[in-house]
Design an enzyme around this catalytic site. Structure first.
Site, PDB file in Angstrom:
ATOM      1  CB  CYS A 108      -0.941  -0.003   1.195  1.00  0.00           C
ATOM      2  SG  CYS A 108      -1.971  -1.465   1.258  1.00  0.00           S
ATOM      3  CG  HIS A 242      -3.068   3.342   2.955  1.00  0.00           C
ATOM      4  ND1 HIS A 242      -3.624   3.108   1.716  1.00  0.00           N
ATOM      5  CD2 HIS A 242      -3.020   2.127   3.578  1.00  0.00           C
ATOM      6  CE1 HIS A 242      -3.896   1.819   1.604  1.00  0.00           C
ATOM      7  NE2 HIS A 242      -3.552   1.213   2.718  1.00  0.00           N
ATOM      8  CG  ASN A 272      -6.670  -0.597   1.880  1.00  0.00           C
ATOM      9  OD1 ASN A 272      -6.028  -0.215   0.897  1.00  0.00           O
ATOM     10  ND2 ASN A 272      -6.102  -1.147   2.923  1.00  0.00           N
TER      11      ASN A 272
HETATM   12  O1  UT7 Z   1      -3.360  -1.502   3.940  1.00  0.00           O
HETATM   13  C1  UT7 Z   1      -3.230  -2.092   5.210  1.00  0.00           C
HETATM   14  C2  UT7 Z   1      -4.357  -3.074   5.344  1.00  0.00           C
HETATM   15  N1  UT7 Z   1      -4.932  -3.360   6.577  1.00  0.00           N
HETATM   16  C3  UT7 Z   1      -5.242  -2.520   7.611  1.00  0.00           C
HETATM   17  O2  UT7 Z   1      -4.934  -1.379   7.663  1.00  0.00           O
HETATM   18  C4  UT7 Z   1      -6.047  -3.145   8.728  1.00  0.00           C
HETATM   19  C5  UT7 Z   1      -5.758  -2.580  10.095  1.00  0.00           C
HETATM   20  N2  UT7 Z   1      -6.648  -3.150  11.053  1.00  0.00           N
HETATM   21  C6  UT7 Z   1      -7.974  -2.846  11.144  1.00  0.00           C
HETATM   22  O3  UT7 Z   1      -8.423  -2.000  10.382  1.00  0.00           O
HETATM   23  C7  UT7 Z   1      -8.818  -3.515  12.186  1.00  0.00           C
HETATM   24  O4  UT7 Z   1      -8.013  -4.308  13.011  1.00  0.00           O
HETATM   25  C8  UT7 Z   1      -9.945  -4.376  11.556  1.00  0.00           C
HETATM   26  C9  UT7 Z   1     -11.012  -3.494  10.939  1.00  0.00           C
HETATM   27  C10 UT7 Z   1      -9.395  -5.318  10.492  1.00  0.00           C
HETATM   28  C11 UT7 Z   1     -10.630  -5.236  12.626  1.00  0.00           C
HETATM   29  O5  UT7 Z   1     -11.127  -4.383  13.651  1.00  0.00           O
HETATM   30  P1  UT7 Z   1     -10.859  -4.749  15.173  1.00  0.00           P
HETATM   31  O6  UT7 Z   1     -11.529  -3.732  15.977  1.00  0.00           O
HETATM   32  O7  UT7 Z   1      -9.370  -4.908  15.336  1.00  0.00           O
HETATM   33  O8  UT7 Z   1     -11.629  -6.120  15.339  1.00  0.00           O
HETATM   34  P2  UT7 Z   1     -11.058  -7.560  15.739  1.00  0.00           P
HETATM   35  O9  UT7 Z   1     -10.227  -8.136  14.665  1.00  0.00           O
HETATM   36  O10 UT7 Z   1     -10.490  -7.499  17.122  1.00  0.00           O
HETATM   37  O11 UT7 Z   1     -12.407  -8.386  15.816  1.00  0.00           O
HETATM   38  C12 UT7 Z   1     -13.405  -8.116  16.812  1.00  0.00           C
HETATM   39  C13 UT7 Z   1     -14.590  -9.034  16.567  1.00  0.00           C
HETATM   40  C14 UT7 Z   1     -14.184 -10.512  16.391  1.00  0.00           C
HETATM   41  O12 UT7 Z   1     -15.171 -11.308  16.979  1.00  0.00           O
HETATM   42  P3  UT7 Z   1     -14.898 -11.989  18.420  1.00  0.00           P
HETATM   43  O13 UT7 Z   1     -13.685 -12.832  18.214  1.00  0.00           O
HETATM   44  O14 UT7 Z   1     -14.660 -10.834  19.356  1.00  0.00           O
HETATM   45  O15 UT7 Z   1     -16.160 -12.734  18.661  1.00  0.00           O
HETATM   46  C15 UT7 Z   1     -14.239 -10.690  14.887  1.00  0.00           C
HETATM   47  O16 UT7 Z   1     -14.525 -12.021  14.509  1.00  0.00           O
HETATM   48  O17 UT7 Z   1     -15.247  -8.662  15.366  1.00  0.00           O
HETATM   49  C16 UT7 Z   1     -15.397  -9.797  14.519  1.00  0.00           C
HETATM   50  N3  UT7 Z   1     -15.348  -9.347  13.146  1.00  0.00           N
HETATM   51  C17 UT7 Z   1     -16.443  -9.035  12.437  1.00  0.00           C
HETATM   52  N4  UT7 Z   1     -17.759  -9.053  12.757  1.00  0.00           N
HETATM   53  C18 UT7 Z   1     -18.627  -8.657  11.802  1.00  0.00           C
HETATM   54  C19 UT7 Z   1     -14.247  -9.169  12.375  1.00  0.00           C
HETATM   55  N5  UT7 Z   1     -14.618  -8.744  11.159  1.00  0.00           N
HETATM   56  C20 UT7 Z   1     -15.970  -8.651  11.167  1.00  0.00           C
HETATM   57  C21 UT7 Z   1     -16.940  -8.263  10.213  1.00  0.00           C
HETATM   58  N6  UT7 Z   1     -18.238  -8.274  10.570  1.00  0.00           N
HETATM   59  N7  UT7 Z   1     -16.608  -7.870   8.965  1.00  0.00           N
END
Ligand code: UT7
Length: 315
Positions: A108, A242, A272
């Site tokens: 990215c 970004h 993204n």
């Molecule tokens: O170019 C670089 C590319 N990537 C990035 O910049 C990503 C950087 N990271 C992020 O943007 C965030 O970490 C995410 C948006 C990917 C995830 O957000 P988060 O607040 O860190 O959530 P998490 O991964 O801790 O997940 C929390 C909960 C989980 O459920 P449990 O285990 O607590 O029951 C996930 O399974 O949210 C769940 N979850 C979802 N639920 C509904 C994860 N994705 C989804 C979804 N819909 N799409």
């Protein structure tokens, strides 16, 4: 060097969060507050190379230049249908240029790395006009049954034409090997001699690790490039980041202690699109007339590797 033309192209198919909820265990209520994304443009019947060529033509038109005047083409791309030839050679043929071409894969952060390579060529006195095209289809890298990754991405192509000038004031790059945080692995053709086990793995991401890296790296790259130019964030008019997650953008904004108006975004309806984010946002801001002559603009991006960078320029 200076930016003399910009162009961008998005696929026509728009996929909303509600459309994703039809086949994934997700919802707009989860995606929008957590990421800032409402919808994204996703490749359907388009070819990425055609989008890249169109973005390049728009940037050339904008600069009032023909492809034959180009001295160098740099294309930032993570994946496309071809492993070889490089996408920049396909773009070269599509626009009718004859100059040397180079592809880079800096995830990215590719646009900032491309600017840095271009700057080296200017400093060496080897080029007059350079085309950078960032063309990305991250929606072809993710597993569309994995709600943790596929909801984040969209596709697109953005291009800039560079000409001689002194508007790019500084570039800062950094890399920190962390290859297990964000990666995709694909298999190669089998041979009679391969004995190791090979696997095809769609994009994997440790979201919270990437989040922390992103905030730290972009904040530090921006601070460094501003300091090297003897200015502070207060002196900057626009910060183009970004477009990975609105919460990452807000965290960097908090670190820099700057108002939201300085941070134009398009994440809400683009998602993204990897290295294409920066030039697409730049093109949209320029066409909306957001930049005034003499404005100080800082751009920053981060991605798999990890790699990151920031560039400061005067409009
Ligand atoms: O170019 C670089 C590319 N990537 C990035 O910049 C990503 C950087 N990271 C992020 O943007 C965030 O970490 C995410 C948006 C990917 C995830 O957000 P988060 O607040 O860190 O959530 P998490 O991964 O801790 O997940 C929390 C909960 C989980 O459920 P449990 O285990 O607590 O029951 C996930 O399974 O949210 C769940 N979850 C979802 N639920 C509904 C994860 N994705 C989804 C979804 N819909 N799409």
């Amino acid at each position: 060097m200076k930016i003399s033309g910009t162009g961008s192209v998005l696929p026509k198919k728009v996929v909303t969060n509600d459309m994703l909820a039809e086949f994934l265990d997700t919802s707009d209520e989860w995606i929008y507050p957590r990421t800032g994304v409402k919808s994204r443009h996703v490749i359907s019947d388009e070819k990425l190379e055609d989008m890249a060529i169109e973005a390049a033509k728009k940037a050339l038109d904008d600069a009032g230049m023909t492809a034959s005047e180009l001295d160098f083409i740099i294309c930032s791309n993570v994946v496309n249908e071809y492993i070889t030839p490089q996408l920049s050679c396909i773009i070269q043929g599509g626009i009718g240029a004859t100059c040397p071409c180079l592809d880079i894969n800096c995830a990215c952060a590719g646009f900032i790395y491309a600017l840095d390579i271009a700057e080296s060529h200017y400093k060496a006195g080897r080029v007059k006009n350079v085309l950078i095209v960032c063309a990305e289809e991250p929606t072809r890298m993710t597993d569309w049954s994995d709600r943790r990754t596929c909801v984040l991405f969209g596709d697109g192509a953005g291009a800039v034409v560079l000409t001689p000038g002194d508007n790019i004031k500084g570039i800062s790059l950094s890399s920190a090997s962390a290859t297990d945080k964000l990666y995709q692995i694909r298999t190669l053709q089998p041979t009679p001699y391969i004995t190791k086990e090979e696997v095809d793995i769609p994009l994997q991401m440790k979201g919270q690790d990437v989040f922390k890296f992103a905030v730290k790296a972009s904040s530090s790259d921006i601070t460094k490039v501003l300091k090297e130019n003897g200015i502070t964030a207060d002196d900057v008019d626009h910060v183009l980041l970004h477009q990975a997650n609105i919460r990452i953008i807000n965290a960097i904004r908090d670190y820099l202690e700057q108002p939201a108006e300085k941070f134009p975004t398009n994440i809400e309806d683009h998602g993204n699109s990897s290295s294409s984010c920066c030039p697409i946002l730049l093109d949209e801001c320029r066409r909306k007339g957001i930049f005034k002559k003499g404005d100080k603009v800082v751009m920053s991006a981060f991605g798999a590797g990890f790699v990151s960078g920031a560039a400061l320029f005067e409009w």
